[in-house]
Design a protein around this motif. Structure first.
Motif, PDB file in Angstrom:
ATOM      1  N   LEU A 145       0.857  -1.189   0.000  1.00  0.00           N
ATOM      2  CA  LEU A 145       0.000   0.000   0.000  1.00  0.00           C
ATOM      3  C   LEU A 145       0.894   1.240   0.000  1.00  0.00           C
ATOM      4  O   LEU A 145       1.841   1.331   0.788  1.00  0.00           O
ATOM      5  CB  LEU A 145      -0.895   0.017   1.241  1.00  0.00           C
ATOM      6  N   TYR A 146       0.594   2.163  -0.892  1.00  0.00           N
ATOM      7  CA  TYR A 146       1.344   3.406  -0.976  1.00  0.00           C
ATOM      8  C   TYR A 146       0.360   4.573  -0.953  1.00  0.00           C
ATOM      9  O   TYR A 146      -0.737   4.488  -1.510  1.00  0.00           O
ATOM     10  CB  TYR A 146       2.147   3.491  -2.280  1.00  0.00           C
ATOM     11  N   GLY A 204      -4.012  12.666  -4.399  1.00  0.00           N
ATOM     12  CA  GLY A 204      -5.222  12.056  -3.861  1.00  0.00           C
ATOM     13  C   GLY A 204      -5.480  10.632  -4.313  1.00  0.00           C
ATOM     14  O   GLY A 204      -6.526  10.069  -3.995  1.00  0.00           O
ATOM     15  N   ILE A 205      -4.563  10.034  -5.077  1.00  0.00           N
ATOM     16  CA  ILE A 205      -4.760   8.664  -5.553  1.00  0.00           C
ATOM     17  C   ILE A 205      -3.663   7.788  -4.962  1.00  0.00           C
ATOM     18  O   ILE A 205      -2.474   8.030  -5.180  1.00  0.00           O
ATOM     19  CB  ILE A 205      -4.730   8.581  -7.090  1.00  0.00           C
ATOM     20  N   SER A 206      -4.078   6.797  -4.188  1.00  0.00           N
ATOM     21  CA  SER A 206      -3.117   5.885  -3.576  1.00  0.00           C
ATOM     22  C   SER A 206      -2.925   4.663  -4.476  1.00  0.00           C
ATOM     23  O   SER A 206      -3.581   4.523  -5.502  1.00  0.00           O
ATOM     24  CB  SER A 206      -3.612   5.459  -2.199  1.00  0.00           C
ATOM     25  N   THR A 207      -2.020   3.784  -4.066  1.00  0.00           N
ATOM     26  CA  THR A 207      -1.721   2.579  -4.837  1.00  0.00           C
ATOM     27  C   THR A 207      -1.825   1.359  -3.936  1.00  0.00           C
ATOM     28  O   THR A 207      -1.373   1.378  -2.798  1.00  0.00           O
ATOM     29  CB  THR A 207      -0.293   2.641  -5.414  1.00  0.00           C
ATOM     30  N   THR A 262      20.309   0.749  -0.418  1.00  0.00           N
ATOM     31  CA  THR A 262      19.664   1.267  -1.633  1.00  0.00           C
ATOM     32  C   THR A 262      18.510   0.378  -2.081  1.00  0.00           C
ATOM     33  O   THR A 262      17.793   0.733  -3.009  1.00  0.00           O
ATOM     34  CB  THR A 262      20.683   1.387  -2.785  1.00  0.00           C
ATOM     35  N   GLY A 263      18.337  -0.763  -1.436  1.00  0.00           N
ATOM     36  CA  GLY A 263      17.262  -1.688  -1.816  1.00  0.00           C
ATOM     37  C   GLY A 263      15.912  -1.203  -1.319  1.00  0.00           C
ATOM     38  O   GLY A 263      15.806  -0.533  -0.284  1.00  0.00           O
ATOM     39  N   HIS A 264      14.883  -1.547  -2.063  1.00  0.00           N
ATOM     40  CA  HIS A 264      13.523  -1.157  -1.680  1.00  0.00           C
ATOM     41  C   HIS A 264      13.075  -1.996  -0.488  1.00  0.00           C
ATOM     42  O   HIS A 264      13.280  -3.206  -0.446  1.00  0.00           O
ATOM     43  CB  HIS A 264      12.569  -1.365  -2.864  1.00  0.00           C
ATOM     44  N   LEU A 265      12.450  -1.352   0.498  1.00  0.00           N
ATOM     45  CA  LEU A 265      12.015  -2.037   1.717  1.00  0.00           C
ATOM     46  C   LEU A 265      11.117  -3.234   1.408  1.00  0.00           C
ATOM     47  O   LEU A 265      11.283  -4.313   1.992  1.00  0.00           O
ATOM     48  CB  LEU A 265      11.296  -1.068   2.651  1.00  0.00           C
ATOM     49  N   ASN A 266      10.181  -3.078   0.493  1.00  0.00           N
ATOM     50  CA  ASN A 266       9.281  -4.195   0.189  1.00  0.00           C
ATOM     51  C   ASN A 266      10.042  -5.377  -0.394  1.00  0.00           C
ATOM     52  O   ASN A 266       9.721  -6.526  -0.098  1.00  0.00           O
ATOM     53  CB  ASN A 266       8.160  -3.761  -0.755  1.00  0.00           C
TER      54      ASN A 266
END
Length: 92
Positions: free
Chosen positions: A25-26, A35-38, A77-81
């Motif tokens: 969820l972002y 106003g638009i989440s992901t 530098t890696g993405h947390l997810n």
């Protein structure tokens, strides 16, 4: 999808083992529209067999590398997810 990501049209789901389902969820979105989440769901698979880095397509990515679990989970530098795929318990 395997063809786009891996350059291998011959791969099937039966060639991989499901390791987990992840939800992301972002508050923002790729288009930058206010106003638009992901929300998206990732199915994590481990592919049986080998893939040569040099044969991977470069349409979506500029570089590839093999990394150990420790390298992935400690790379600032890696993405947390992405890192969470390797530290969360893997369902059996």
């Amino acid at each position: 999808m395997a063809n786009e990501e891996l350059g291998r049209a011959d791969l099937r789901r039966a060639d991989a083992d499901l390791l987990g389902v992840y939800e992301h969820l972002y508050d923002d979105n790729f288009g930058g529209q206010p106003g638009i989440s992901t929300h998206y769901v990732v199915l994590r698979y481990k592919l049986r067999g080998t893939i040569e880095l040099a044969s991977l397509p470069d349409l979506q990515h500029t570089a590839y590398r093999w990394a150990t679990v420790k390298e992935i989970t400690t790379d600032a530098t890696g993405h947390l997810n992405t890192q969470l795929y390797f530290v969360e318990p893997v369902p059996r």
